[in-house]
Write an enzyme that holds these catalytic residues in place. Structure first.
Site, PDB file in Angstrom:
ATOM      1  N   SER A  49       0.526  -1.168   0.154  1.00  0.00           N
ATOM      2  CA  SER A  49      -0.144  -0.185  -0.196  1.00  0.00           C
ATOM      3  C   SER A  49       0.916   1.027   0.024  1.00  0.00           C
ATOM      4  CB  SER A  49      -1.297   0.127   1.323  1.00  0.00           C
ATOM      5  OG  SER A  49       0.134   0.125   2.718  1.00  0.00           O
ATOM      6  N   ASP A 339      -2.901   8.879   7.898  1.00  0.00           N
ATOM      7  CA  ASP A 339      -3.897   7.647   8.320  1.00  0.00           C
ATOM      8  C   ASP A 339      -2.926   7.125   9.500  1.00  0.00           C
ATOM      9  OD1 ASP A 339      -2.384   5.445   6.664  1.00  0.00           O
ATOM     10  OD2 ASP A 339      -4.257   5.305   5.443  1.00  0.00           O
ATOM     11  N   HIS A 342      -0.155   4.935   7.753  1.00  0.00           N
ATOM     12  CA  HIS A 342       1.500   6.424   5.797  1.00  0.00           C
ATOM     13  C   HIS A 342       1.028   7.443   6.223  1.00  0.00           C
ATOM     14  CE1 HIS A 342      -1.801   2.772   4.954  1.00  0.00           C
ATOM     15  NE2 HIS A 342      -0.746   2.002   3.750  1.00  0.00           N
TER      16      HIS A 342
END
Length: 378
Positions: A49, A339, A342
């Protein structure tokens, strides 16, 4: 109607100037575009991600960033599938190397001349191990990302021919980002995970680095010749771990130690691989220290906090997902984390700066500026 000789001469001269100018404009238009396409270096991205720019939007998985407020600072102000408030790591590298942004491989827009720019195969939630991220269901594990890379090369060959396709792939810059999920979404996911019952932390690190070795060798077999291999960041300092494991917001020692053991083994493995191959194919990126710089001294980087996520809920905004119902900070540029997992675009800009200009402590054996200068002379 009549003209004097002088005015007729003037008109003819002006027409010749216009025609010559028009010819030069047409020649310029005709030559600039192919030069740009030919000289631009392709860029390929594999991993999780931290580098996925939208592949998971096309997959049956819960690991997605396709709803607000993701993308709030992206040029379109809309979510793109990037796990970021704006640009992600591959975007920022593309900007620095003068390339247009690469598309997710699963995007229907990736065809024709766009194939020459490169492609992003990354998929949020995956790890080095195939059992990492099973809770996210339909994600692209590494063997599937490589299968798509082979498919991409066949499509590229049909576009430009086999010889040119091979040259593009061999000459490309490649980014590989793996490992974090093997810890946070596998080994440490539950107090008594299957992997933690099977291995101690040092044993697990040795095991996943040996599996990573196979992945990098497979990438080499598929034609990659210049690969940035990022180590894991400081896993114990991300807001999700501070929220669930820390007492007073201190970095979680157990995860920090695991990351350091893994990263140390990874650097040694890339060095050994380069020795074996007789070339500096793999560049170890010290993402741990690049992150620790602004986590330890946030004010020096213009951040008001490196503990609290901009978007989330609970302690340190580190619990659950970032959604429209979450707390959202008004200014992302003063937060190190977007978040619970990240970094913000602003934090990633500092990381990319180190990737281009950092010493061998950060980029081993050389930084991206050196790589680009060297490769330009080949």
């Amino acid at each position: 109607m009549w003209f004097s000789t002088n005015s007729h001469h003037t008109i003819m001269t002006n027409m010749r100037v216009i025609l010559i100018t028009l010819h030069l404009v047409l020649v310029t238009i005709g030559t600039v575009v192919p030069m740009r396409t030919e000289s631009a270096r392709a860029f390929f991205v594999f991993g999780d991600s931290l580098v996925d720019n939208g592949n998971n939007n096309y997959l049956p998985t819960t690991a997605r960033a396709n709803s607000p407020p993701y993308g709030i600072d992206y040029p379109t102000r809309r979510p793109t599938g990037r796990f970021s408030n704006g640009f992600n790591l591959p975007d920022l590298i593309s900007q620095q190397i003068g390339s247009e942004p690469i598309l997710p491989y699963l995007s229907p827009q990736l065809n024709g001349q766009k194939l020459l720019v490169g492609a992003n195969f990354a998929s949020a939630g995956i790890g080095i191990l195939n059992d990492t991220g099973i809770q996210f269901v339909g994600i692209l594990r590494m063997f599937e990302q490589f299968s798509l890379f082979k498919q991409y090369q066949q499509r590229l060959s049909r576009e430009v021919g086999v010889v040119e396709a091979k040259r593009i792939v061999n000459g490309a810059l490649v980014l590989m980002t793996l490992g974090g999920n093997d810890f946070v979404n596998n080994y440490f996911l539950t107090p008594l995970s299957a992997r933690s019952q099977q291995f101690t932390v040092p044993q697990f690190c040795t095991y996943i680095v040996s599996e990573y070795h196979k992945i990098l060798m497979r990438l080499f077999e598929l034609g990659a010749r210049r690969v940035l291999v990022t180590g894991t960041g400081p896993l114990g300092c991300v807001p999700s771990q501070l929220a669930t494991r820390s007492t007073n917001g201190e970095c979680v020692n157990e995860l920090q130690q695991a990351a350091q053991i893994f990263n140390s083994l990874l650097v040694q493995m890339t060095k050994d691989l380069n020795t074996q191959l007789g070339s500096d194919v793999f560049i170890a990126v010290n993402a741990y220290q690049m992150n620790m710089n602004f986590i330890t001294n946030p004010q020096d980087f213009g951040f008001v906090t490196s503990k609290m996520a901009c978007c989330g809920q609970g302690r340190f905004n580190g619990v659950g997902l970032c959604t429209t119902l979450s707390n959202l900070c008004p200014n992302r540029d003063v937060y190190a984390f977007w978040d619970p997992f990240h970094p913000t675009q602003r934090a990633l800009e500092f990381i990319v700066r180190d990737m281009f200009n950092g010493s061998s402590y950060y980029m081993n054996p050389m930084n991206l500026s050196t790589i680009i200068a060297m490769d330009a002379n080949i």
